[in-house]
Design an enzyme around this catalytic site. Structure first.
Site, mmCIF file in Angstrom:
data_model
loop_
_atom_site.group_PDB
_atom_site.id
_atom_site.type_symbol
_atom_site.label_atom_id
_atom_site.label_comp_id
_atom_site.label_asym_id
_atom_site.label_seq_id
_atom_site.Cartn_x
_atom_site.Cartn_y
_atom_site.Cartn_z
ATOM 1 N N SER A 42 -4.936 -1.351 11.552
ATOM 2 C CA SER A 42 -4.448 -0.933 10.247
ATOM 3 C C SER A 42 -4.918 -1.850 9.136
ATOM 4 O O SER A 42 -4.918 -3.061 9.261
ATOM 5 C CB SER A 42 -2.922 -0.925 10.225
ATOM 6 O OG SER A 42 -2.440 0.178 10.923
ATOM 7 N N HIS A 92 1.133 0.196 4.408
ATOM 8 C CA HIS A 92 2.125 0.049 5.473
ATOM 9 C C HIS A 92 2.059 -1.341 6.117
ATOM 10 O O HIS A 92 2.854 -1.655 7.002
ATOM 11 C CB HIS A 92 1.993 1.174 6.514
ATOM 12 C CG HIS A 92 0.790 1.091 7.382
ATOM 13 N ND1 HIS A 92 -0.278 1.947 7.267
ATOM 14 C CD2 HIS A 92 0.486 0.265 8.406
ATOM 15 C CE1 HIS A 92 -1.185 1.648 8.176
ATOM 16 N NE2 HIS A 92 -0.744 0.628 8.883
ATOM 17 N N ASP A 145 -1.871 5.304 1.064
ATOM 18 C CA ASP A 145 -1.675 4.132 1.929
ATOM 19 C C ASP A 145 -2.716 3.052 1.601
ATOM 20 O O ASP A 145 -3.667 2.818 2.352
ATOM 21 C CB ASP A 145 -1.797 4.565 3.394
ATOM 22 C CG ASP A 145 -1.349 3.481 4.366
ATOM 23 O OD1 ASP A 145 -0.735 2.495 3.921
ATOM 24 O OD2 ASP A 145 -1.622 3.631 5.577
#
Length: 327
Positions: free
Chosen positions: A273, A136, A180
């Site tokens: 992230s 992402h 992911d």
């Protein structure tokens, strides 16, 4: 608040991760991640990249479906700050501290340019020519900064390398954040030294046992308007899959890890992230998403589940001038 994909790799509540649609908690990422009014509302958000003022040069091609937090994110961030325990600041690793300078030579700070603007994410060097991060964190152009402790200074230890090619997992699903994981091929090999060095990956697909103590590092916000300049870290405990299955309807124990003791106020959040979960000097997980309150546990991509794809991809995409091997 839902967990936000931390693009800059920050570890506290308020890190710099983009909020992505993961599980059933989606926020501003819903449109950018392809969710519609008829899509089930996710209850967990991926850590999204934070907007950044830097102009990026060189890098991977493509469009980033995640954008900078919109104006209506401010009330949400304020709410996050109010939900933090006494002594914690939004954007600061919950229960964490500043890492010893250059003690994590594999850490990568990523500046990303997408159609929605500039943002940042975390990542980690796994080979001299490859950085691993969350899918992402994909963007049109990305520059990776290695060897950094204070990302606001031009430290002599830093190496700034544009990304030649971004390779998200072919089965990455932005609606539930499964798979992911992404590999970034660097335009130039990193110069390995005591400030820049790859981290080891798991050698087998064996699962990490619940109770294992691991470390997460990243750069995040110091308050609602300013990010932390220095690398932060926090120690977290791997949980049983049931802890996350009860909280996130899309959780998959085969490809994801449940991390963070629900009895402790320690976790990764905005801006983290793509950062690594390191256990015994081995990168076992990648910061992916968590709940809207920023309370543990959070969900990490399980690196060992993707070893065949990782090896195949890094073998296929050789340095420029070498032939590419079909997958």
């Amino acid at each position: 608040m839902a967990w936000v994909p931390l693009f800059p790799g920050s570890l506290a509540v308020g890190g710099e991760a983009p909020w992505a649609a993961v599980g059933d908690e989606t926020y501003h990422s819903s449109r950018r991640m392809g969710l519609t009014a008829n899509s089930p509302a996710p209850h967990a958000l991926p850590f999204l990249p934070l907007p950044g003022p830097q102009r990026l040069a060189g890098g991977s091609t493509g469009s980033n479906r995640l954008g900078s937090p919109p104006g209506n994110m401010q009330p949400l961030l304020l709410l996050v700050a109010l939900l933090l325990p006494p002594g914690a600041r939004a954007g600061e690793i919950i229960g964490g501290q500043e890492a010893r300078p250059h003690s994590r030579p594999y850490m990568a700070y990523m500046r990303i340019q997408s159609a929605q603007g500039h943002k940042t994410c975390g990542g980690f060097l796994v080979r001299k020519d490859f950085v691993m991060t969350a899918a992402h964190c994909f963007g049109r152009q990305t520059v990776v900064i290695l060897g950094a402790h204070n990302i606001r200074r031009f430290e002599r230890t830093q190496q700034r390398i544009p990304v030649l090619r971004a390779i998200p997992h072919p089965r990455y699903n932005p609606q539930n954040n499964l798979n992911d994981i992404m590999l970034l091929q660097l335009a130039n090999r990193a110069r390995q030294n005591r400030f820049v060095r790859p981290v080891a990956l798991p050698r087998t697909q064996a699962r990490l046992s619940p109770g294992a103590r691991c470390t997460v590092d990243g750069w995040g916000l110091v308050n609602l308007s300013r990010r932390t300049d220095t690398l932060q870290e926090v120690r977290l405990t791997v949980q049983r899959d049931g802890e996350c299955r009860r909280r996130f309807r899309s959780y998959n124990g085969w490809t994801q890890m449940c991390v963070g003791d629900p009895r402790e106020r320690k976790s990764a959040f905005f801006g983290d992230s793509g950062g690594p979960l390191v256990c015994g000097r081995v990168a076992q997980g990648i910061v992916s998403y968590g709940n809207r309150q920023g309370t543990p546990p959070a969900v990490f991509t399980r690196v060992s589940s993707f070893l065949p794809w990782i090896r195949r991809t890094m073998s296929r995409f050789q340095q420029r001038g070498q032939a590419e091997i079909p997958l």
